[in-house]
Design a protein around this motif. Sequence first.
Motif: not given
Length: 874
Positions: A639-644
Amino acid sequence: MGKKKKNISDKVRNKQKSSAKKINPFEVKINRIKHDVLGRKVSKHDKGMPGLSRSKAIKKREQTLLHEYDQRMKSNKFVDKRFGENDTDMNVEDKMMKRFAMERSHDKSNKFSLNDEDEDLTHYGQSLSEIEKFEDPVISDDEEDEDKGKISGKMVSEEHFGGFLFETKDNPGDQANKSWKEKMEETIAKSKKEKHDRQMEKEKTLQMTEKLDSEFKDLMMLMAKSKKPKVDSGEKTKVDDYDIAVRELKFESKGEATNRLKTDEELAKEEKERLDKLEADRLRRMRGDGDDEEPKRVHFSADDLSDNYALDTSIKDRFHICYKDGKLLMPGDEEEDQLGDEDDNADGSNVEEEEEDGDSEDEGDADEEEEDDKEDEDSEDDEDKSDDDSYKDIESDEDEEKDTDKSEDKSVKKPAPKVDLKKKKKIMDAARKELPYTFNIPAAYDDLVTLLQDRKEADQLIIIDRIIKCHHPSLAEGNKEKLETFLGTLVQYYTDLALQDPPQLDLIDQLTVPIYKLVQMSPVPTANFVLDQIKDRQEEFRQICQRKAGRGLYPALDTLLLLKLVPILFPTSDFRHSVTTPAIIFITQMLAQCPVNHERDIAAGLFLCNLCLEFVSLSKRFIPEVVNFLHGLLFLIIPKEENKYEKVIPPFKPVGTSINLLQLDTKHRSFEFGPMKMSEVLNTEMELDSLRNDSFRLQATYSCVTLIGEFSSLYKDLPTFREVFSPILYMFGKIKFCQYPATLKEMMEMVVEEMNHHSNKTCKPLVMNKKKPQPMRTFEPLVEEVFEERKIKHKSASKDLNEKQKLLHKYKKEMKGAMREIRKDNQFLARKQLKDQIDRDEERKGKVRRLHQMLATQEGEFNAMKKAKPSPSS
């Protein structure tokens, strides 16, 4: 004038004669010395005598080499076993003394003397003195019967001649008063009494023997009952492995001699002959021709009583001999005369029409028809065999009658056999639908496609196999080149099958067997052809990358299957291979330059990673593109993290629409994993949304984790294992294992644990290479233990290298000397052989000369006798 004294020096000079042998100065060779050295001794090699050396060498070769040459074809040889003959340390007197002592030790004078008390004679290993002498042998019953009416020896000694000198113990006085007649009667009575006693004793012994035999029978019955095995109440002993092995060896069949194994050429020739025979039989059945041999008719003999009519069921049509108008009448003659013309006309037209229709019909369902035909042929063959096996004697008699009555048979018309047209039409149709057994090899790709199109997969494989068998390289010249061309067309057909919709993967899988056989026959041309195919596809990929600014596209299924064929046909463990190495480079190029935009790209990349695992499973060659691709797939899973932004290496991008291709929509507790179908996931014409589901994502994740585990086990011995697999461990740390099924979760945990174990290994620190410290240069002189006059070229400071050069020089010197001696030996043997040939020729010429002389003498004598013979007119 006094006598003149002769000088003493002259007298001595005359007495002393030069004993030294004069040396011819022309035979002496002086070796010139370049430099005179003071204090050096004169070498023996300063002067040489080539003639003397040559004569010594020839004499030595005559004693050694010539003797071996003369004895080369002889298997027996004379061995000198005389005492001390081959001992060089013993002189003649010592040899004679040793031989004399040996002769005295073997004294043969008393060998057969029987007067020696020390020797003991034996018989069959027993001493004659200990053997029983049998002076009083026991008389058997047979001897008693033979000695009927004879008087015993005791009575003869007492009563016959000389018996009157002794008196009996019973009545010594009465013996003197008895007359001769009384004495004889008494003797006869005693002999009869002794005979009676012997008979009674014999009867008694016989009765006792019979009684003992009867009692022994009862005893044997009791013993037999006692020998019966008793049933043990306890458990039986278990048979161990040794007892089982002994029993297996006991009942194991012994090896028997078999025929030798046939070579590949012989097997190919037999297979070609078998196929030719089957094709000729098929063509004969297709034309409607019957068997070459006419069916033999069985008739009743005059002595046949029909006793076995119920036993022999194979004979159906039997007939009785009858005559009409003086001619032999056969059954069915009248019916054939009446109906023969109509049937022939009608049936002949039908057969022609059916043949035309059969030629125009397409071939199909060959397997079922072949089975029916085989069953029919088997039944017909069984009937023919049964007919041949029965009444062979009648047939032989019938053949003899035909030979003797040949003139009568000519006058009788043989009736034509009745033909079942329906059965004949069925056989012809089956033969047309049957696959031919021999094929011409296709010269081009279009010919192969024409031959194999509209055929079943099994029929296509049979046709290819028969083409290979009919054109084996050992059968005819030029077949190897034809098969090489056929292999190229077959590989092209192999790749084209993958482009069909749907791709025929089963046929592709089965085509690898004939392709592998053809590669073994000619590996070099096959390698060149496959390499050209790979280069063409690599050039297409390069052009695509140029048009798209360095980004390529994953290839179609035909290119992937061609790359899959490479590790099957060629070795992958070589450091460099003409086909395998370019194929690996092409695969890594695609993994490094093809971006992952949709699900099909993921499936193609996993397929290429599997191919790389096959290529490097033995060589363990490190392929960084594979590790990078698997790291990118894990990036698509997490899962991807926001602003990273995560660190990924191209062809993967940290942002974009395709960074979440493998993220699950829902949580899955259980799922059945299996291999992905290539026809579904690698088809270029499929819809892009057909694979956007959790089922494909789970399958791709399972394959990715499996490959990571395989490559981590393969590269565990790399010193940079921690640095290579640390990004993958980082990605595994961000995956939520709880969303995946239990089997996949356990596999992920096991792979992570294994990589952590290999990463925690201690690494060896980098150190400089150990070198031997070099000593400081000194100005002391270099002293060599052994001085050699030979000047060493490029003398090195290393002592080992100098010793190696010395040994090399000695080796070359000895090699030259050995070659020189071998050359001289060959020259000596050549001279010997030439001399022997000249001697044989001279001997033969002498014999011919003597024969000519003898024949001339005989001719002269014959002419003289002819002249001396008077003419008949005189």
